[in-house]
Design a protein around this motif. Sequence first.
Motif, PDB file in Angstrom:
ATOM      1  N   MET A   1       0.831  -1.184   0.000  1.00 60.79           N
ATOM      2  CA  MET A   1       0.000   0.000   0.000  1.00 60.79           C
ATOM      3  C   MET A   1       0.870   1.240   0.000  1.00 60.79           C
ATOM      4  N   ASN A   2       0.491   2.214  -0.800  1.00 61.83           N
ATOM      5  CA  ASN A   2       1.176   3.493  -0.836  1.00 61.83           C
ATOM      6  C   ASN A   2       0.336   4.547  -0.135  1.00 61.83           C
ATOM      7  N   ALA A   3       1.017   5.551   0.392  1.00 57.26           N
ATOM      8  CA  ALA A   3       0.346   6.674   1.029  1.00 57.26           C
ATOM      9  C   ALA A   3       1.046   7.952   0.602  1.00 57.26           C
ATOM     10  N   ILE A   4       0.308   9.051   0.667  1.00 57.77           N
ATOM     11  CA  ILE A   4       0.843  10.371   0.385  1.00 57.77           C
ATOM     12  C   ILE A   4       0.984  11.098   1.723  1.00 57.77           C
ATOM     13  N   ILE A   5       2.174  11.626   1.974  1.00 57.91           N
ATOM     14  CA  ILE A   5       2.429  12.401   3.184  1.00 57.91           C
ATOM     15  C   ILE A   5       2.763  13.820   2.750  1.00 57.91           C
ATOM     16  N   THR A   6       2.074  14.802   3.349  1.00 55.47           N
ATOM     17  CA  THR A   6       2.398  16.195   3.093  1.00 55.47           C
ATOM     18  C   THR A   6       2.864  16.827   4.395  1.00 55.47           C
ATOM     19  N   VAL A   7       3.861  17.690   4.289  1.00 60.09           N
ATOM     20  CA  VAL A   7       4.400  18.409   5.440  1.00 60.09           C
ATOM     21  C   VAL A   7       4.449  19.883   5.061  1.00 60.09           C
ATOM     22  N   VAL A   8       3.831  20.735   5.881  1.00 60.62           N
ATOM     23  CA  VAL A   8       3.785  22.166   5.607  1.00 60.62           C
ATOM     24  C   VAL A   8       4.054  22.916   6.904  1.00 60.62           C
ATOM     25  N   GLY A   9       4.890  23.932   6.839  1.00 60.34           N
ATOM     26  CA  GLY A   9       5.163  24.751   8.020  1.00 60.34           C
ATOM     27  C   GLY A   9       6.287  25.719   7.760  1.00 60.34           C
ATOM     28  N   SER A  10       6.629  26.484   8.776  1.00 57.22           N
ATOM     29  CA  SER A  10       7.749  27.417   8.660  1.00 57.22           C
ATOM     30  C   SER A  10       9.022  26.625   8.435  1.00 57.22           C
ATOM     31  N   ASP A  11       9.854  27.128   7.532  1.00 59.03           N
ATOM     32  CA  ASP A  11      11.098  26.433   7.212  1.00 59.03           C
ATOM     33  C   ASP A  11      12.044  26.484   8.403  1.00 59.03           C
ATOM     34  N   LYS A  12      12.617  25.324   8.732  1.00 54.61           N
ATOM     35  CA  LYS A  12      13.626  25.238   9.785  1.00 54.61           C
ATOM     36  C   LYS A  12      14.492  24.017   9.529  1.00 54.61           C
ATOM     37  N   LEU A  60       0.766   5.165  12.066  1.00 47.79           N
ATOM     38  CA  LEU A  60       1.631   6.131  11.403  1.00 47.79           C
ATOM     39  C   LEU A  60       1.058   7.531  11.525  1.00 47.79           C
ATOM     40  N   ARG A  61      -0.223   7.665  11.252  1.00 47.44           N
ATOM     41  CA  ARG A  61      -0.885   8.971  11.327  1.00 47.44           C
ATOM     42  C   ARG A  61      -0.777   9.564  12.736  1.00 47.44           C
ATOM     43  N   ASN A  62      -1.041   8.747  13.760  1.00 51.37           N
ATOM     44  CA  ASN A  62      -0.957   9.229  15.149  1.00 51.37           C
ATOM     45  C   ASN A  62       0.464   9.642  15.512  1.00 51.37           C
ATOM     46  N   ASN A  63       1.438   8.825  15.133  1.00 53.01           N
ATOM     47  CA  ASN A  63       2.832   9.150  15.430  1.00 53.01           C
ATOM     48  C   ASN A  63       3.303  10.381  14.680  1.00 53.01           C
ATOM     49  N   MET A  64       2.861  10.526  13.438  1.00 56.13           N
ATOM     50  CA  MET A  64       3.232  11.701  12.663  1.00 56.13           C
ATOM     51  C   MET A  64       2.598  12.963  13.233  1.00 56.13           C
ATOM     52  N   ASN A  65       1.388  12.846  13.783  1.00 60.37           N
ATOM     53  CA  ASN A  65       0.759  14.002  14.436  1.00 60.37           C
ATOM     54  C   ASN A  65       1.597  14.470  15.620  1.00 60.37           C
ATOM     55  N   SER A  66       2.125  13.519  16.393  1.00 59.95           N
ATOM     56  CA  SER A  66       2.996  13.870  17.525  1.00 59.95           C
ATOM     57  C   SER A  66       4.279  14.527  17.041  1.00 59.95           C
ATOM     58  N   ALA A  68       4.686  16.141  14.228  1.00 64.24           N
ATOM     59  CA  ALA A  68       4.317  17.450  13.677  1.00 64.24           C
ATOM     60  C   ALA A  68       4.204  18.489  14.791  1.00 64.24           C
ATOM     61  N   GLU A  69       3.575  18.091  15.876  1.00 62.10           N
ATOM     62  CA  GLU A  69       3.408  18.994  17.014  1.00 62.10           C
ATOM     63  C   GLU A  69       4.774  19.395  17.578  1.00 62.10           C
ATOM     64  N   GLU A  70       5.651  18.409  17.707  1.00 58.76           N
ATOM     65  CA  GLU A  70       7.005  18.643  18.215  1.00 58.76           C
ATOM     66  C   GLU A  70       7.780  19.612  17.326  1.00 58.76           C
ATOM     67  N   MET A  71       7.601  19.498  16.002  1.00 60.63           N
ATOM     68  CA  MET A  71       8.340  20.332  15.055  1.00 60.63           C
ATOM     69  C   MET A  71       7.632  21.637  14.703  1.00 60.63           C
ATOM     70  N   GLY A  72       6.371  21.776  15.061  1.00 61.27           N
ATOM     71  CA  GLY A  72       5.623  22.982  14.728  1.00 61.27           C
ATOM     72  C   GLY A  72       5.227  23.061  13.266  1.00 61.27           C
ATOM     73  N   VAL A  73       4.927  21.894  12.670  1.00 64.46           N
ATOM     74  CA  VAL A  73       4.476  21.837  11.283  1.00 64.46           C
ATOM     75  C   VAL A  73       3.157  21.060  11.231  1.00 64.46           C
ATOM     76  N   GLU A  74       2.571  21.009  10.048  1.00 67.05           N
ATOM     77  CA  GLU A  74       1.368  20.205   9.838  1.00 67.05           C
ATOM     78  C   GLU A  74       1.739  19.030   8.936  1.00 67.05           C
ATOM     79  N   ILE A  75       1.392  17.818   9.367  1.00 65.21           N
ATOM     80  CA  ILE A  75       1.655  16.623   8.562  1.00 65.21           C
ATOM     81  C   ILE A  75       0.331  15.915   8.329  1.00 65.21           C
ATOM     82  N   ASN A  76       0.041  15.625   7.058  1.00 65.11           N
ATOM     83  CA  ASN A  76      -1.160  14.890   6.690  1.00 65.11           C
ATOM     84  C   ASN A  76      -0.757  13.619   5.946  1.00 65.11           C
ATOM     85  N   ILE A  77      -1.518  12.550   6.181  1.00 66.28           N
ATOM     86  CA  ILE A  77      -1.258  11.268   5.535  1.00 66.28           C
ATOM     87  C   ILE A  77      -2.562  10.760   4.949  1.00 66.28           C
TER      88      ILE A  77
END
Length: 89
Positions: A1-12, A60-66, A68-77
């Motif tokens: 199975m394939n998934a699409i992950i997007t990451v958006v936020g302030s560059d750092k 994966l989605r739950n872990n990526m949400n954590s 994302a919060e740690e990094m201050g970005v938005e991650i969608n899967i």
Amino acid sequence: MNAIITVVGSDKVGIIAKVSNFLSEHKINIADITQTILSGNFVMMMMVNLEKSDIDIEVLRNNMNSLAEEMGVEINIMNEKVFSSMHRV
């Protein structure tokens, strides 16, 4: 199975490294990736393969949400099939 992950936020420093390291730890292969900086905003889209992953897409989605919060970005899967259906012309 394939998934699409997007990451958006302030560059750092470290966004790509943290996301790709997490995926590697769970045997998730990055099949394709693109990233850019738009007016100081980091934007990345990845297609990943979950075939050999040791976690399912919900975990994966739950872990990526954590992460994302740690990094201050938005991650969608999203499952690739759902993504493709949504963007079909």
